[in-house]
Write a protein that holds these residues in place. Sequence first.
Motif, PDB file in Angstrom:
ATOM      1  N   SER A 172      -2.119   6.477  -3.852  1.00  7.54           N
ATOM      2  CA  SER A 172      -3.296   5.599  -3.929  1.00  7.54           C
ATOM      3  C   SER A 172      -3.028   4.335  -4.746  1.00  7.54           C
ATOM      4  O   SER A 172      -3.833   3.931  -5.579  1.00  7.54           O
ATOM      5  CB  SER A 172      -4.495   6.345  -4.505  1.00  7.54           C
TER       6      SER A 172
ATOM      7  N   ASP B 216       0.856  -1.183   0.000  1.00  9.64           N
ATOM      8  CA  ASP B 216       0.000   0.000   0.000  1.00  9.64           C
ATOM      9  C   ASP B 216       0.894   1.234   0.000  1.00  9.64           C
ATOM     10  O   ASP B 216       1.699   1.411   0.909  1.00  9.64           O
ATOM     11  CB  ASP B 216      -0.901  -0.009   1.233  1.00  9.64           C
TER      12      ASP B 216
ATOM     13  N   THR C 284      -4.251  -1.173  -8.055  1.00  7.79           N
ATOM     14  CA  THR C 284      -5.163  -0.073  -8.327  1.00  7.79           C
ATOM     15  C   THR C 284      -4.667   0.684  -9.559  1.00  7.79           C
ATOM     16  O   THR C 284      -3.504   0.540  -9.968  1.00  7.79           O
ATOM     17  CB  THR C 284      -5.262   0.873  -7.116  1.00  7.79           C
TER      18      THR C 284
ATOM     19  N   ILE D  38       0.236   4.884   0.120  1.00  8.31           N
ATOM     20  CA  ILE D  38      -0.863   5.814   0.389  1.00  8.31           C
ATOM     21  C   ILE D  38      -0.760   7.127  -0.393  1.00  8.31           C
ATOM     22  O   ILE D  38      -1.756   7.559  -0.969  1.00  8.31           O
ATOM     23  CB  ILE D  38      -0.991   6.058   1.900  1.00  8.31           C
TER      24      ILE D  38
END
Length: 84
Positions: free
Chosen positions: A24, A19, A47, A21
Amino acid sequence: ISITIEETCQPGKKCGRFDIIPVSCSGSLTWVGMDGEMYQFEASEKTEACGVGKDYLVPQTDGTLDYVSRGDYGETTGNLQRMP
């Protein structure tokens, strides 16, 4: 960046998550093998904000991991520490 690798991780198996952040970007990690002393991982189930590249982890004697990511976004490096 946050990376979680299962203790039972084996080559060719999906065994982790990442991840990032600030951009994203997140997804799954599969251990694809070794590149010298570096554990090489390939990201999947990413993503849309993630680029295309490879991720490498190198265990250090102090218990941390050096992190290297190389791809269409350039190269990102850092030192990862285990969270309590």
